[in-house]
Design an enzyme around this catalytic site. Structure first.
Site, PDB file in Angstrom:
ATOM      1  N   HIS A 103       1.181  -1.245  -0.391  1.00  0.00           N
ATOM      2  CA  HIS A 103      -0.612  -0.339   0.289  1.00  0.00           C
ATOM      3  C   HIS A 103       0.955   1.611   0.055  1.00  0.00           C
ATOM      4  O   HIS A 103       0.663   1.815   0.574  1.00  0.00           O
ATOM      5  CB  HIS A 103      -1.204  -0.186   1.359  1.00  0.00           C
ATOM      6  CG  HIS A 103      -1.825  -1.163   0.950  1.00  0.00           C
ATOM      7  ND1 HIS A 103      -3.019  -1.053  -0.183  1.00  0.00           N
ATOM      8  CD2 HIS A 103      -1.887  -2.158   1.077  1.00  0.00           C
ATOM      9  CE1 HIS A 103      -3.612  -1.826   0.251  1.00  0.00           C
ATOM     10  NE2 HIS A 103      -3.647  -3.553   0.658  1.00  0.00           N
ATOM     11  N   ASP A 116       2.645   1.533  -2.706  1.00  0.00           N
ATOM     12  CA  ASP A 116       2.380   2.692  -4.447  1.00  0.00           C
ATOM     13  C   ASP A 116       1.712   3.662  -5.159  1.00  0.00           C
ATOM     14  O   ASP A 116       2.355   4.626  -5.444  1.00  0.00           O
ATOM     15  CB  ASP A 116       2.609   1.217  -5.538  1.00  0.00           C
ATOM     16  CG  ASP A 116       1.279   0.477  -5.476  1.00  0.00           C
ATOM     17  OD1 ASP A 116       0.367   1.370  -4.528  1.00  0.00           O
ATOM     18  OD2 ASP A 116       0.718  -0.540  -6.310  1.00  0.00           O
ATOM     19  N   ALA A 122      -6.104 -13.882  -4.659  1.00  0.00           N
ATOM     20  CA  ALA A 122      -5.409 -14.326  -3.600  1.00  0.00           C
ATOM     21  C   ALA A 122      -4.151 -13.616  -3.478  1.00  0.00           C
ATOM     22  O   ALA A 122      -3.290 -13.695  -2.540  1.00  0.00           O
ATOM     23  CB  ALA A 122      -4.819 -15.946  -4.490  1.00  0.00           C
ATOM     24  N   GLY A 123      -4.336 -12.081  -3.953  1.00  0.00           N
ATOM     25  CA  GLY A 123      -3.261 -11.604  -3.621  1.00  0.00           C
ATOM     26  C   GLY A 123      -1.704 -11.490  -4.643  1.00  0.00           C
ATOM     27  O   GLY A 123      -0.903 -11.238  -3.931  1.00  0.00           O
ATOM     28  N   LEU A 124      -2.261 -12.772  -5.707  1.00  0.00           N
ATOM     29  CA  LEU A 124      -1.024 -12.504  -6.303  1.00  0.00           C
ATOM     30  C   LEU A 124      -0.704 -12.403  -8.140  1.00  0.00           C
ATOM     31  O   LEU A 124      -0.335 -12.658  -8.529  1.00  0.00           O
ATOM     32  CB  LEU A 124      -0.961 -14.062  -6.308  1.00  0.00           C
ATOM     33  CG  LEU A 124      -0.345 -15.117  -5.459  1.00  0.00           C
ATOM     34  CD1 LEU A 124      -0.305 -16.467  -5.149  1.00  0.00           C
ATOM     35  CD2 LEU A 124       1.040 -14.396  -4.482  1.00  0.00           C
ATOM     36  N   SER A 148      -3.654 -11.748 -10.403  1.00  0.00           N
ATOM     37  CA  SER A 148      -3.984 -12.656 -11.246  1.00  0.00           C
ATOM     38  C   SER A 148      -4.284 -11.293 -12.411  1.00  0.00           C
ATOM     39  O   SER A 148      -4.698 -11.545 -13.252  1.00  0.00           O
ATOM     40  CB  SER A 148      -5.403 -13.252 -11.033  1.00  0.00           C
ATOM     41  OG  SER A 148      -6.137 -12.742 -10.276  1.00  0.00           O
ATOM     42  N   GLU A 199      -6.927  -0.851 -15.223  1.00  0.00           N
ATOM     43  CA  GLU A 199      -7.252  -1.241 -14.092  1.00  0.00           C
ATOM     44  C   GLU A 199      -8.189   0.156 -13.481  1.00  0.00           C
ATOM     45  O   GLU A 199      -9.195   0.384 -12.878  1.00  0.00           O
ATOM     46  CB  GLU A 199      -6.631  -2.227 -13.867  1.00  0.00           C
ATOM     47  CG  GLU A 199      -6.898  -1.715 -12.338  1.00  0.00           C
ATOM     48  CD  GLU A 199      -6.822  -4.069 -11.761  1.00  0.00           C
ATOM     49  OE1 GLU A 199      -6.089  -4.216 -12.671  1.00  0.00           O
ATOM     50  OE2 GLU A 199      -7.214  -4.427 -10.821  1.00  0.00           O
ATOM     51  N   ASP A 207       2.227  -3.679  -9.138  1.00  0.00           N
ATOM     52  CA  ASP A 207       1.561  -4.954 -10.201  1.00  0.00           C
ATOM     53  C   ASP A 207       2.334  -5.252 -11.314  1.00  0.00           C
ATOM     54  O   ASP A 207       2.512  -5.755 -11.683  1.00  0.00           O
ATOM     55  CB  ASP A 207       0.500  -5.429  -9.693  1.00  0.00           C
ATOM     56  CG  ASP A 207      -0.103  -5.608  -8.549  1.00  0.00           C
ATOM     57  OD1 ASP A 207       1.410  -5.730  -7.350  1.00  0.00           O
ATOM     58  OD2 ASP A 207      -1.245  -5.643  -8.062  1.00  0.00           O
ATOM     59  N   TYR A 251     -10.376  -1.410  -0.559  1.00  0.00           N
ATOM     60  CA  TYR A 251      -9.043  -0.631  -1.529  1.00  0.00           C
ATOM     61  C   TYR A 251      -9.244   0.467  -1.883  1.00  0.00           C
ATOM     62  O   TYR A 251      -8.732   1.306  -1.407  1.00  0.00           O
ATOM     63  CB  TYR A 251      -8.737  -1.561  -2.335  1.00  0.00           C
ATOM     64  CG  TYR A 251      -7.263  -1.627  -3.024  1.00  0.00           C
ATOM     65  CD1 TYR A 251      -6.313  -1.604  -2.523  1.00  0.00           C
ATOM     66  CD2 TYR A 251      -7.729  -0.531  -4.626  1.00  0.00           C
ATOM     67  CE1 TYR A 251      -4.726  -1.833  -3.130  1.00  0.00           C
ATOM     68  CE2 TYR A 251      -5.651  -0.221  -4.728  1.00  0.00           C
ATOM     69  CZ  TYR A 251      -5.125  -0.635  -4.337  1.00  0.00           C
ATOM     70  OH  TYR A 251      -4.193  -0.124  -5.011  1.00  0.00           O
TER      71      TYR A 251
HETATM   72  C1  GLA Z   1      -2.828  -5.145  -4.616  1.00  0.00           C
HETATM   73  C2  GLA Z   1      -2.659  -3.431  -5.939  1.00  0.00           C
HETATM   74  C3  GLA Z   1      -1.335  -2.694  -5.984  1.00  0.00           C
HETATM   75  C4  GLA Z   1      -1.016  -2.752  -5.236  1.00  0.00           C
HETATM   76  C5  GLA Z   1      -1.369  -3.410  -4.127  1.00  0.00           C
HETATM   77  C6  GLA Z   1      -1.059  -3.535  -2.201  1.00  0.00           C
HETATM   78  O1  GLA Z   1      -1.985  -5.355  -5.630  1.00  0.00           O
HETATM   79  O2  GLA Z   1      -3.335  -3.966  -7.278  1.00  0.00           O
HETATM   80  O3  GLA Z   1      -1.593  -1.636  -6.729  1.00  0.00           O
HETATM   81  O4  GLA Z   1      -1.607  -1.165  -4.011  1.00  0.00           O
HETATM   82  O5  GLA Z   1      -2.778  -3.542  -3.810  1.00  0.00           O
HETATM   83  O6  GLA Z   1       0.757  -3.128  -1.846  1.00  0.00           O
END
Ligand code: GLA
Length: 398
Positions: free
Chosen positions: A53, A55, A139-141, A143, A176, A188, A237
């Site tokens: 969090h 970026d 899943a926080g990866l 996708s 996005e 990402d 978010y």
């Molecule tokens: C998601 C967002 C990123 C970043 C992370 C948190 O993955 O796509 O830009 O803000 O959350 O670090």
């Protein structure tokens, strides 16, 4: 038995039919469209080692690309139609590049990327394709970013456009932000477009500069999947990002990146308690991320691990984006053999954590973390051992 650390994650590589994702995409292309695809695109997923969090606050992040990724097998068409079959969603979607309309579902990431490229003046061409992803969704990866950057690479290759990773990442992020509606930062898309094999990337999100950072010797990165999932579009978010922006305004700075901890504390009176906690996370996380890049460069796995542990506490207590499942898997990992440190990764609230682990202990680490997490949470965990992959690429086939 020692789990494989061969540059690919140890599981979820083959589908139910036992085939690798690339092979499935190519075979399915031939079945659906006849003949061979001419191009195959791979865009990796990512796991973030430190800097969460930060970026979208113009700060620092330290992610690495994962071999686990999105694949598109494609063949350019003579017209401006894009026909894309998704093996994971079991459906086909189509659209015309000259008539883009917003809709719903996975195709929006592809359509939004086409929209952003065309807005930037690119002259695109249609294609037929089959897409499949190995990155678990929600899943926080990353996708979604993997699909966007894969689409950007496919559009560039089909229309013979030069590939510029930073530009592509910015356009995928625009897709996005403005097409899908998630106000994500650049992390990402940038690491997926510009990742370096064997290295994490220290990204300065204000200047969009990157520095490759090697993993400490004899360590592996473990991705710890809690088997819980979230939807970024529906999650909090965007709201958290807006609160960070309000805190930034009240602090009277361009971004939270411009503040040290004592400077933030001097401005505490201008902030609500919640704004102060959010800002404190961002300010301390930026410092941890820069320290992490130094620790990794010096080969100091213990120092890196301590920074990861501290990041998790800050995300849990100050930023408020951990969850009981994430806390449970992090605690399980931290007590497992060979663990230098662990933290949740990605946007949070569900999904995956990440740990830095001594390579020689990685099999015992994986087994004990899975067992201890199961005992604590009643949920299954999957531990993947991984090494950093390069950025999105395309190859000519057939
Ligand atoms: C998601 C967002 C990123 C970043 C992370 C948190 O993955 O796509 O830009 O803000 O959350 O670090």
């Amino acid at each position: 038995m020692k789990p494989p650390v061969d540059g690919r994650l140890s599981r979820e590589i083959a589908g139910r039919d036992g085939l690798a994702a690339e092979t499935r995409a190519v075979r399915s292309f031939a079945e659906r469209f006849g003949g061979e695809p001419t191009l195959v695109v791979h865009a990796p997923g990512r796991v973030n080692l430190l800097g969460e969090h930060t970026d979208y606050n113009e700060g620092f992040v330290l992610p690495m690309a994962l071999h686990l990724g999105a694949w598109i097998a494609l063949r350019p068409r003579a017209d401006d139609r894009v026909v894309l079959r998704s093996l994971d969603f079991g459906e086909e979607q189509a659209f015309e590049l000259s008539r883009l309309h917003r809709g719903q579902g996975w195709i929006e990431y592809v359509k939004g990327t086409a929209w952003a490229l065309q807005e930037a003046g690119a002259s695109l061409r249609g294609w037929d394709g089959v897409v499949t992803g190995e990155v678990p969704i929600g899943a926080g990866l990353a996708s979604s970013a993997a699909l966007e950057v894969a689409a950007a690479r496919a559009f560039a290759a089909a229309a013979d456009l030069p590939w510029q990773p930073v530009t592509a990442a910015r356009l995928a992020q625009r897709a996005e932000n403005e097409w899908v509606g998630v106000q994500c930062g650049i992390m990402d898309q940038l690491v997926i477009a510009a990742g370096r094999e064997g290295h994490a990337l220290l990204i300065d999100c204000r200047h969009l500069t990157t520095r490759p950072i090697p993993l400490p010797p004899a360590t592996v990165v473990a991705v710890l999947d809690t088997s819980t999932r979230r939807d970024l579009v529906d999650s909090t978010y965007n709201a958290r990002r807006a609160r960070c922006e309000e805190a930034t305004r009240r602090c009277g700075v361009r971004s939270l990146r411009d503040l040290g901890l004592s400077e933030l504390e001097q401005r505490a009176g201008a902030l609500t308690d919640e704004q102060l906690r959010l800002a404190r996370h961002v300010v301390t996380e930026n410092a941890r991320t820069l320290a992490a890049a130094e620790a990794m460069t010096a080969g100091d796995a213990a120092a890196m691990g301590a920074l990861m542990d501290a990041s998790h506490r800050s995300l849990r207590d100050d930023f408020g984006v951990s969850s009981p499942a994430l806390d449970a898997i992090v605690a399980a990992a931290q007590q497992a053999p060979g663990c230098f440190g662990a933290r949740m990764t990605g946007a949070g609230l569900a999904g995956c954590a990440v740990a830095l682990v001594e390579e020689s202990a990685s099999a015992a680490f994986a087994a004990e973390t899975e067992q201890a997490y199961g005992a604590r949470s009643g949920l299954p965990a999957t531990v993947h051992l991984s090494s950093p992959c390069g950025g999105a690429d395309v190859k000519a086939v057939g």
